[in-house]
Write an enzyme that holds these catalytic residues in place. Sequence first.
Site, PDB file in Angstrom:
ATOM      1  CB  VAL A  58      -6.019  -4.684  -0.884  1.00 12.47           C
ATOM      2  CG1 VAL A  58      -6.964  -5.018  -2.024  1.00 12.47           C
ATOM      3  CG2 VAL A  58      -6.744  -4.698   0.457  1.00 12.47           C
TER       4      VAL A  58
ATOM      5  CG  HIS B 242       0.474   3.041  -3.448  1.00 14.78           C
ATOM      6  ND1 HIS B 242       0.669   4.400  -3.553  1.00 14.78           N
ATOM      7  CD2 HIS B 242      -0.673   2.770  -4.101  1.00 14.78           C
ATOM      8  CE1 HIS B 242      -0.331   4.929  -4.244  1.00 14.78           C
ATOM      9  NE2 HIS B 242      -1.162   3.962  -4.587  1.00 14.78           N
TER      10      HIS B 242
HETATM   11 CO    CO Z   1      -2.630   4.288  -5.922  1.00 12.10          CO
END
Ligand code: CO
Length: 298
Positions: A233, A175
């Site tokens: 996820v 991320h």
């Molecule tokens: Co994001």
Amino acid sequence: MCLFLLVTAAALFTSCQSTKGGNYTMNTGGKKGILVVSFGTSFPETRKATIEACEKVIDAAFPDHEVRRAFTSHIVIDVIKKKEGVTIYKPEEALQQMYKDGFSEVIVQPLHIIPGEEFHEKIVKNVQAFHGAFEVLRIGDPILSTNEDYAMAVEAMHEQMPDLGPDEAVVFMGHGTHHPANAAYAALQYRLAMEGVPAYVGTVEGYPELEEVLTLLKRDNISKVTLMPFMVVAGDHASNDMAGDEPDSWKSILIEEGFDVSVYLHGLGENKAIQDIYVQHVKKALEVQEKHEHGHDH
Ligand code: CO
């Protein structure tokens, strides 16, 4: 390491300073719980395969503890409420409920990967607010915390990788964040290189970016790439930013750059070795607690 020590200090503070401060009368009696906190996802299928799978593994590993769930993403909580009519607690709400339900020992285990903003602002801060409410209240580490954690993470990544030829590699999409904990991704890359694992780590919102990954892929004469999310996820970032058909997705850019690209759309939460890291981290949090109970002075 520093971050880990800070967290440890914060957690010990909440569990020792029982007599003063706080608006709570401390729960006693030994009812034990584990609050598993994740960012959450509004997609039921992947939620089941990743977050729920991790919760189940933790539940099975600690039969004396009741496992409960909280999400840190308020947007995800709102979407689930609207779409499914299901209420999922924020960490502070879950702790409030556990307090009401008479728990006296709570381990809060994040499914988060790095000790970044979500971890510090939504988990550590909220846990500290329950100072004096529980006899024991500790926080387990996120996936990438100690040196040993990096070694375990590399092994877990290796386990989900296919057998690769000399011109093949895996590119993991993390991320990334503006938080200083973003350094974890480059640290992980270093570790992969040291172990000779043909994998590269880039991020959507931090450093390294795809640009840096491309430089390494070309330098190392890689021509075939498998994309995998380095997120718990496989949600929006994985489906769209990584594997989408839009021209700015990683898949499209890599194809444009002449790479042969395949995609693995499964979150780390499905990886058994990653699930096991969470179990190890809960264990460690419980052991620190024991060590603490059996005497140190301060
Ligand atoms: Co994001």
